[in-house]
Design an enzyme around this catalytic site. Structure first.
Site, short mmCIF file in Angstrom:
data_model
loop_
_atom_site.label_atom_id
_atom_site.label_comp_id
_atom_site.label_asym_id
_atom_site.label_seq_id
_atom_site.Cartn_x
_atom_site.Cartn_y
_atom_site.Cartn_z
N GLY A 261 0.80 -1.22 0.00
CA GLY A 261 0.00 0.00 0.00
C GLY A 261 0.83 1.26 0.00
O GLY A 261 1.72 1.43 0.84
N ALA B 276 -2.66 -5.47 11.84
CA ALA B 276 -3.02 -4.06 11.97
C ALA B 276 -1.78 -3.23 11.69
O ALA B 276 -1.43 -2.33 12.45
CB ALA B 276 -3.57 -3.78 13.37
N GLY C 112 -1.16 -1.02 9.41
CA GLY C 112 -1.47 0.40 9.27
C GLY C 112 -0.83 1.08 8.08
O GLY C 112 -0.52 2.28 8.14
N LEU C 113 -0.62 0.31 7.00
CA LEU C 113 -0.12 0.89 5.74
C LEU C 113 1.22 1.60 5.91
O LEU C 113 1.45 2.68 5.34
CB LEU C 113 -1.15 1.86 5.15
CG LEU C 113 -2.49 1.24 4.76
CD1 LEU C 113 -3.49 2.32 4.39
CD2 LEU C 113 -2.32 0.26 3.60
N ASN D 80 -0.79 -0.54 -5.25
CA ASN D 80 -1.95 -0.36 -4.38
C ASN D 80 -1.92 1.05 -3.81
O ASN D 80 -0.93 1.48 -3.24
CB ASN D 80 -1.90 -1.41 -3.26
CG ASN D 80 -3.09 -1.31 -2.32
OD1 ASN D 80 -3.11 -0.48 -1.42
ND2 ASN D 80 -4.06 -2.18 -2.52
N ASN E 202 -7.48 1.06 -2.84
CA ASN E 202 -7.93 0.42 -1.61
C ASN E 202 -8.95 1.31 -0.90
O ASN E 202 -8.58 2.27 -0.23
CB ASN E 202 -6.73 0.16 -0.70
CG ASN E 202 -7.13 -0.41 0.64
OD1 ASN E 202 -8.26 -0.84 0.83
ND2 ASN E 202 -6.20 -0.40 1.58
N CYS F 150 -9.88 2.04 3.43
CA CYS F 150 -9.20 2.98 4.31
C CYS F 150 -10.21 3.87 5.02
O CYS F 150 -11.28 4.16 4.49
CB CYS F 150 -8.25 3.87 3.50
SG CYS F 150 -6.92 2.95 2.75
N GLY G 281 -1.99 -14.01 -0.92
CA GLY G 281 -1.52 -13.14 0.13
C GLY G 281 -0.82 -13.85 1.27
O GLY G 281 0.37 -14.11 1.22
N THR G 282 -1.58 -14.20 2.31
CA THR G 282 -1.01 -14.78 3.51
C THR G 282 -0.15 -16.01 3.23
O THR G 282 0.84 -16.25 3.92
CB THR G 282 -2.15 -15.14 4.50
OG1 THR G 282 -2.86 -13.94 4.82
CG2 THR G 282 -1.62 -15.76 5.77
#
Length: 301
Positions: A46, A70, A72-73, A99, A127, A130, A265-266
């Protein structure tokens, strides 16, 4: 070999496999493990207009069949990306997608505007999960009006493929998808993380510094497949599926539900070579099932 090439609007990918933002760095971090040119696309983490430090630690915790995050970008901002990161990754023989995130509509627009001259950026992924600071922290993507406003504004600033990444934390994701399609989205990606929470019962406090975080991993896959299936029936633009894809079987499931392409992703945290293994699986699956072109199975269900 089956034809694996897919198209998202005007964006052609050599195969349907992309990486999910925030799980693959800027791509170069995975170069020691895989041949990046084998990916259909790689989506960089991001990127915001100004640098962000992210949230305080702890900001990740493992959960059954998944994880909460979390982060937080955290990133150094779009100008740093343009000056320092982009020159290093622009020659990777795969589609680069950036992104884009923000807290105000103007943030999204200006970030997209600065990325537009970079020919190596084949697409942006907007995204809309947000928090909109003007609306007290409510995510842009939780209302049709908010999602449409961001999409319409960014559409004017970026001339190439614009993907809008949808939040699953809504009543009707199909309505949100229709709203962004109407304002110029070329495709949609879904799902972003589900809101979750985990508590340390010994210390009697949340594991995450922010209390809640985004749930990803295999645990969310059935929800994601259902939402992809719903959105595919609601819009005419391509759908990109993500959420708990851990192997090739999962990728096929998303495509049958309506995804033209998928994001992993994960699973990258568990096996850094999982993406190329999925590419190989898709080819093998098509061979075993007599499918000459993988596009034939998109939305079969």
């Amino acid at each position: 070999m089956a034809k694996l090439e897919v198209k998202l609007g005007q964006l052609t990918m050599k195969n349907p496999v992309a990486t999910a933002s925030g799980t693959f760095g800027y791509g170069e971090e995975y170069a020691p493990f895989i041949d990046l040119s084998r990916l259909g696309a790689y989506i960089v983490k991001g990127t915001t207009l100004l640098p962000r430090e992210g949230n305080p630690y702890p900001r990740m915790v493992e959960t059954p069949s998944g994880m909460l995050n979390a982060v937080g970008l955290q990133n150094k901002g779009v100008d740093y990306f343009i000056e320092h990161i982009y020159p290093r990754i622009k020659e990777i023989d795969s589609r680069m997608i950036v992104n884009v995130s923000g807290s105000r509509v103007d943030d999204y627009v200006e970030t997209a505007r600065r990325l537009a001259p970079l020919e190596g950026v084949a697409a942006i992924e907007v995204n809309i999960s947000c928090p909109n600071v003007k609306e007290g922290g409510m995510a842009f993507g939780t209302t049709c009006e908010g999602a449409a406003e961001v999409t319409a504004a960014v559409r004017k600033a970026f001339p190439r493929e614009m993907i809008v990444k949808l939040s699953p934390n809504v009543t009707s994701i199909a309505d949100i998808a229709r709203a962004v399609e109407a304002e110029g989205a070329d495709s949609v990606s879904l799902i972003n993380t589900l809101m979750g929470m985990a508590i340390d019962t010994e210390r009697r406090r949340p594991y995450l510094s922010t209390v809640t975080g985004g749930l990803s991993g295999a645990a969310v896959r059935p929800v994601a497949v259902r939402m992809v299936w719903q959105v595919k029936k609601a819009v005419k633009i391509p759908v990109i599926g993500l959420g708990g894809i851990m192997n090739g079987h999962d990728a096929i499931e998303f495509m049958l539900a309506g995804a033209t392409a998928v994001q992993v992703g994960t699973a990258n945290f568990i096996d850094p070579a999982v993406t190329v293994k999925i590419v190989d699986y898709l080819d093998d699956w098509c061979s075993r099932h007599g499918v000459d072109d993988i596009n034939e199975i998109v939305g079969e269900i």
